[in-house]
Design an enzyme around this catalytic site. Structure first.
Site, PDB file in Angstrom:
ATOM      1  N   LYS A  46       9.214  -1.302  14.758  1.00 45.17           N
ATOM      2  CA  LYS A  46       9.765  -0.907  13.452  1.00 45.17           C
ATOM      3  C   LYS A  46      10.799   0.191  13.631  1.00 45.17           C
ATOM      4  O   LYS A  46      11.884   0.152  13.049  1.00 45.17           O
ATOM      5  CB  LYS A  46       8.638  -0.328  12.576  1.00 45.17           C
ATOM      6  CG  LYS A  46       7.787  -1.312  11.832  1.00 45.17           C
ATOM      7  CD  LYS A  46       7.001  -0.519  10.783  1.00 45.17           C
ATOM      8  CE  LYS A  46       5.685  -1.172  10.451  1.00 45.17           C
ATOM      9  NZ  LYS A  46       4.799  -0.315   9.665  1.00 45.17           N
ATOM     10  N   LYS A  70       0.833  -1.197   0.000  1.00 48.94           N
ATOM     11  CA  LYS A  70       0.000   0.000   0.000  1.00 48.94           C
ATOM     12  C   LYS A  70       0.873   1.255   0.000  1.00 48.94           C
ATOM     13  O   LYS A  70       0.708   2.146  -0.801  1.00 48.94           O
ATOM     14  CB  LYS A  70      -0.899  -0.041   1.242  1.00 48.94           C
ATOM     15  CG  LYS A  70      -1.878   1.070   1.363  1.00 48.94           C
ATOM     16  CD  LYS A  70      -2.825   0.781   2.529  1.00 48.94           C
ATOM     17  CE  LYS A  70      -3.546   2.038   2.965  1.00 48.94           C
ATOM     18  NZ  LYS A  70      -4.504   1.787   4.033  1.00 48.94           N
ATOM     19  N   GLU A 121      -4.969  -7.653  15.033  1.00 51.96           N
ATOM     20  CA  GLU A 121      -4.472  -6.310  14.710  1.00 51.96           C
ATOM     21  C   GLU A 121      -5.633  -5.319  14.813  1.00 51.96           C
ATOM     22  O   GLU A 121      -5.448  -4.153  15.142  1.00 51.96           O
ATOM     23  CB  GLU A 121      -3.847  -6.284  13.314  1.00 51.96           C
ATOM     24  CG  GLU A 121      -2.830  -5.164  13.154  1.00 51.96           C
ATOM     25  CD  GLU A 121      -2.027  -5.250  11.876  1.00 51.96           C
ATOM     26  OE1 GLU A 121      -2.619  -5.416  10.805  1.00 51.96           O
ATOM     27  OE2 GLU A 121      -0.786  -5.148  11.934  1.00 51.96           O
ATOM     28  N   GLY A 143      -4.947  -2.393   5.315  1.00 56.11           N
ATOM     29  CA  GLY A 143      -4.162  -3.536   4.823  1.00 56.11           C
ATOM     30  C   GLY A 143      -4.847  -4.874   5.063  1.00 56.11           C
ATOM     31  O   GLY A 143      -4.978  -5.700   4.157  1.00 56.11           O
ATOM     32  N   ARG A 144      -5.319  -5.090   6.282  1.00 53.51           N
ATOM     33  CA  ARG A 144      -5.899  -6.403   6.591  1.00 53.51           C
ATOM     34  C   ARG A 144      -7.305  -6.570   6.040  1.00 53.51           C
ATOM     35  O   ARG A 144      -7.938  -7.603   6.251  1.00 53.51           O
ATOM     36  CB  ARG A 144      -5.866  -6.639   8.104  1.00 53.51           C
ATOM     37  CG  ARG A 144      -6.509  -5.551   8.930  1.00 53.51           C
ATOM     38  CD  ARG A 144      -6.171  -5.709  10.397  1.00 53.51           C
ATOM     39  NE  ARG A 144      -6.652  -4.613  11.224  1.00 53.51           N
ATOM     40  CZ  ARG A 144      -6.021  -3.453  11.417  1.00 53.51           C
ATOM     41  NH1 ARG A 144      -4.879  -3.226  10.789  1.00 53.51           N
ATOM     42  NH2 ARG A 144      -6.517  -2.531  12.193  1.00 53.51           N
ATOM     43  N   GLU A 150      10.497  -4.663   4.702  1.00 56.72           N
ATOM     44  CA  GLU A 150      10.606  -6.051   4.252  1.00 56.72           C
ATOM     45  C   GLU A 150      10.287  -6.156   2.760  1.00 56.72           C
ATOM     46  O   GLU A 150      11.018  -6.779   1.983  1.00 56.72           O
ATOM     47  CB  GLU A 150       9.626  -6.953   5.019  1.00 56.72           C
ATOM     48  CG  GLU A 150       9.928  -7.128   6.489  1.00 56.72           C
ATOM     49  CD  GLU A 150       9.258  -6.085   7.366  1.00 56.72           C
ATOM     50  OE1 GLU A 150       8.949  -4.984   6.876  1.00 56.72           O
ATOM     51  OE2 GLU A 150       9.048  -6.379   8.560  1.00 56.72           O
ATOM     52  N   HIS A 198      -5.490 -34.366  16.796  1.00 62.80           N
ATOM     53  CA  HIS A 198      -4.381 -35.216  17.235  1.00 62.80           C
ATOM     54  C   HIS A 198      -3.276 -34.418  17.896  1.00 62.80           C
ATOM     55  O   HIS A 198      -2.172 -34.921  18.084  1.00 62.80           O
ATOM     56  CB  HIS A 198      -3.840 -36.021  16.044  1.00 62.80           C
ATOM     57  CG  HIS A 198      -4.874 -36.944  15.490  1.00 62.80           C
ATOM     58  ND1 HIS A 198      -4.958 -38.274  15.840  1.00 62.80           N
ATOM     59  CD2 HIS A 198      -5.917 -36.708  14.654  1.00 62.80           C
ATOM     60  CE1 HIS A 198      -5.995 -38.819  15.219  1.00 62.80           C
ATOM     61  NE2 HIS A 198      -6.596 -37.891  14.495  1.00 62.80           N
TER      62      HIS A 198
HETATM   63  C1  G6Q Z   1      -2.678  -4.138   8.043  1.00 61.33           C
HETATM   64  C2  G6Q Z   1      -1.463  -3.440   8.365  1.00 61.33           C
HETATM   65  C3  G6Q Z   1      -0.196  -4.112   7.907  1.00 61.33           C
HETATM   66  C4  G6Q Z   1       0.189  -3.797   6.465  1.00 61.33           C
HETATM   67  C5  G6Q Z   1       1.635  -4.220   6.250  1.00 61.33           C
HETATM   68  C6  G6Q Z   1       2.097  -3.956   4.835  1.00 61.33           C
HETATM   69  O1  G6Q Z   1      -3.788  -3.740   8.291  1.00 61.33           O
HETATM   70  O2  G6Q Z   1      -1.578  -2.142   7.925  1.00 61.33           O
HETATM   71  O3  G6Q Z   1      -0.211  -5.503   8.053  1.00 61.33           O
HETATM   72  O4  G6Q Z   1      -0.664  -4.438   5.581  1.00 61.33           O
HETATM   73  O5  G6Q Z   1       2.459  -3.536   7.149  1.00 61.33           O
HETATM   74  O6  G6Q Z   1       1.992  -2.617   4.506  1.00 61.33           O
HETATM   75  P1  G6Q Z   1       2.178  -2.139   3.032  1.00 61.33           P
HETATM   76  O7  G6Q Z   1       1.074  -2.712   2.198  1.00 61.33           O
HETATM   77  O8  G6Q Z   1       2.101  -0.641   3.058  1.00 61.33           O
HETATM   78  O9  G6Q Z   1       3.511  -2.637   2.551  1.00 61.33           O
END
Ligand code: G6Q
Length: 548
Positions: A510, A211, A359, A273-274, A217, A390
């Site tokens: 972070k 996003k 989250e 994001g989620r 990462e 199991h």
């Molecule tokens: C989700 C969070 C988080 C996000 C990641 C990746 O709700 O915001 O999990 O999706 O940190 O972020 P980017 O899409 O910006 O790389």
């Protein structure tokens, strides 16, 4: 800054009534509740949007549900739902609207955000994704050397990874098997190395899903991917455009990376994001299952959205499930919820839900910034059945903790094989029955078990579960299931009066990592000013690294 709107949760009338009510209900065994009401198993069910929820094996009476619904009303859940669907900025700490429901709205819908109908743009992106997905699927899209794409790698993390991975695994049955799909998320180099080790760069397409397009990462992995590609293709930067596309809200950063602006698939900052697996973040899913199946998944989401938006609370599956989660979390002190899909393709579903639920609702202050003073988000976890049986089911059956469970089942198997499906389903029914009703000391002894052994063989029962039942795992059903949990999370967050859409809790780590990176990389011994444990660990790491 938001101002206080309603009474604090623990001062609401229904909350107090529930506290009292709990004292009585918590003493009643599920066995008794079933004995007293022969129709309970049929009555305490809801069927909507193609999903059937049996919530009869919960430690509730009709009055419990009435009080929980009253709590939802006093918590102004209806107003909160309407505010979300209307695009109000309910994510107050980030000053953002929460409009993932717009991503799955039909073409002719109108959803206004800042005076603009966002639906046409959502569909324009979907059409662009479909065009691209079809070109990759048919082989019309060629790599730099003219070869067709046989491998698609999504590079992303968190919300830009978990949804795509889960959806790919869940819908693998519907996927194009001539294309290999992989997902790279972790900054651990093994993730990237394993993903590409047996792939030909000339046949590989990377989807960089981010996003913000700044996530450490993802950007580090995206650069590794670019290096890997260019090393094989003679360092010609023109190759990048043929092997990389991006999903992002940040056009400028994508262009800096060397990607063609034509190959950017956009979404807006009102998609968290989620909550983004049905936005352009789902591009890998669409390439895997094709645009028609992807649209069917969105239709499933939408059907559940409409059910959530319009159904009365007592007949509203996400609301009922959200309220039950509150009941166990806040009144029984249960700390976790187990999600147990009896469907192998849903093996990543619990992991996906971990982010969605924890989250979203792992917050300790209310919207007004006050200490909540009550427990919020429970821990969600799980594994597919029957594998879990199991391993950890022992603790659910005979441990000291109360663990409410969501069992998820489908009537028709995707891969019919001998007696497998009946055996699978028999196990699910047996588990919910055993959890609820257990086995008494008398029953154990009647089996001829010696007295000293009997306590170990007793099952207390009275362990609650929901059963969510659908016909078959299809793209549409997956959409419904995900939307069901999204809205259950929303219901819980609304009652706890927290912001379910921010995630400030991920920031501190972070920032600290950014400070520590140079302390690990510098050749000169850094002056460390952390606590003695962190200083020592850093020194030890540097020493061990040098010893290599
Ligand atoms: C989700 C969070 C988080 C996000 C990641 C990746 O709700 O915001 O999990 O999706 O940190 O972020 P980017 O899409 O910006 O790389």
């Amino acid at each position: 800054m938001p101002t206080a709107r309603i009474a604090p949760l623990t001062a609401r009338k229904a909350w107090r009534a529930l506290l009292d009510h709990h004292k009585t209900v918590s003493r009643v065994h599920l066995k008794k509740l079933f004995e007293d009401d022969a129709a309970r198993g049929e009555r305490m069910t809801v069927e909507a949007a193609g999903l059937f929820l049996d919530y009869s094996k919960n430690r509730i009476t009709g009055e419990t549900l009435d009080l929980l619904v009253q709590l939802a009303e006093e918590s102004e859940l209806r107003k909160r739902i309407d505010a979300m669907f209307a695009g109000e900025k309910i994510n107050v700490t980030e000053d953002r609207a929460v409009l993932h429901t717009a991503l799955r709205s039909p073409k002719d819908a109108s959803i206004l955000f800042n005076g603009e109908n966002v639906v046409p743009r959502v569909h324009a992106v979907l059409d662009k994704m479909a065009g691209f997905a079809n070109r990759v699927r048919t082989g019309e899209w060629k790599g730099y050397t003219g070869k067709r794409i046989l491998n698609v790698i999504n590079v992303g993390i968190g919300g830009s990874d978990l949804g795509p991975v889960m959806a790919y695994e869940a819908l693998k049955y519907y996927s194009d098997r001539s294309i290999t799909f992989r997902f790279v998320s972790n900054i651990d180099g093994s993730d990237f190395s394993e993903a590409v080790r047996d792939l030909n760069p000339c046949e590989t397409l990377f989807i960089v899903s981010s996003k913000t397009f700044t996530t450490l990462e993802t950007m580090t992995n995206a650069h590794a991917a670019r290096d890997w590609l260019l090393a094989a293709l003679g360092r010609d930067l023109n190759a990048v455009g043929k092997h990389f596309v991006a999903v992002s809200t940040n056009r400028a950063k994508v262009s800096d990376f060397g990607m063609d602006s034509e190959n950017i698939f956009e979404f807006r900052d009102w998609v968290g994001g989620r909550y983004s697996m049905d936005s352009a973040i789902g591009l890998s899913t669409m390439i895997a299952i094709g645009p028609d199946n992807f649209r069917a998944m969105l239709d499933g989401f939408h059907e559940m959205d409409e059910h959530f938006r319009t159904a009365p609370f007592e007949k509203n599956i996400p609301v009922v499930m959200g309220l039950l989660a509150i009941w166990y979390n806040n009144f029984f002190g249960a700390q976790t919820v187990a999600v147990l899909p009896y469907e192998q393709y849903l093996k990543r579903f619990p992991a996906y839900l971990q982010q969605l639920t924890m989250e979203s609702n792992g917050k300790r202050v209310t919207l007004e910034g006050n200490e909540a003073g009550y427990d919020t988000g429970p821990i969600y976890w799980g594994e597919p059945g029957t594998n879990g049986q199991h391993s950890f089911y022992q603790l659910i059956h005979q441990g000291t903790r109360l663990i409410p469970c969501d069992f998820i089942a489908f009537a028709s198997p995707l891969n019919p094989l001998g007696r497998h499906h009946d055996i699978l389903m028999a196990n699910l029914f047996a588990q919910t029955e055993a959890l609820a009703f257990g086995k008494t000391a008398e029953e154990v002894k009647a089996d001829g078990v010696e007295d000293w052994l009997a306590p170990h063989r007793v099952f207390e029962g009275n362990r609650p579960s929901n059963t969510i039942f659908a016909q078959r795992l299809t793209p549409e059903t997956l959409g419904k299931l995900v939307a069901l949990y999204e809205h259950s999370v929303f219901t819980q967050g609304a009652i706890w009066d927290i912001d379910s859409f921010d995630q400030w809790g991920v920031e501190l780590g972070k920032a600290l990592a950014q400070r520590i990176i140079p302390e690990l990389e510098n050749t000169a011994e850094p002056g460390l000013s952390h606590d003695s444990s962190t200083n020592n660990l850093i020194r030890r790491y540097r020493m061990m690294k040098e010893a290599l």
